[in-house]
Design a protein around this motif. Structure first.
Motif: not given
Length: 128
Positions: A9-16, A23-33, A87-90, A122-128
């Protein structure tokens, strides 16, 4: 390959964060921690997983990418389901991560398995 270790168990910040659509590139559900502490890096390495750091992406710090064939379940601190929330970056999260061994054709490896992700900020993601 050795047996998987106890989940960590650990803390992280999300990206992508693609928790509710592939994800369009990998075809998988994913998150960068990202922006992992040294304790988190050590814990992840104890699972037999590789932690990365890219010189061309200093904003990510130490990070690992968790991928899944299925949607990633995400909750807030109260236990409310955030499956439909972008869920937005950060965004600051607490995760429980384990590992599993795999083999396919002539390849073998070990991958991350994201057991739980709780959003603390939560950092909101508005699609920008």
């Amino acid at each position: 390959m050795s047996e998987p270790q106890k989940p960590v168990k650990f803390r992280a910040e999300t990206m992508w964060c693609f928790h509710n659509k592939p994800n369009e590139m990998s075809g998988k559900f994913q998150v960068d921690l990202c922006n992992l502490s040294q304790n988190a890096v050590d814990a992840i390495k104890s699972l037999g997983l590789e932690v990365r750091k890219r010189d061309d992406k200093p904003e990510k710090g130490f990070f690992i990418t968790a991928k899944s064939n299925n949607p990633i379940k995400v909750f807030d601190a109260k236990g409310e389901d955030l499956s439909d929330v972008a869920i937005g970056n950060g965004s600051k999260v607490v995760v429980v991560l384990s590992s599993y061994d795999w083999s396919w054709k002539n390849k073998k490896g070990r991958s991350a398995s994201l057991k739980k992700m709780v959003v603390e900020e939560l950092q909101s993601y508005d699609g920008g």
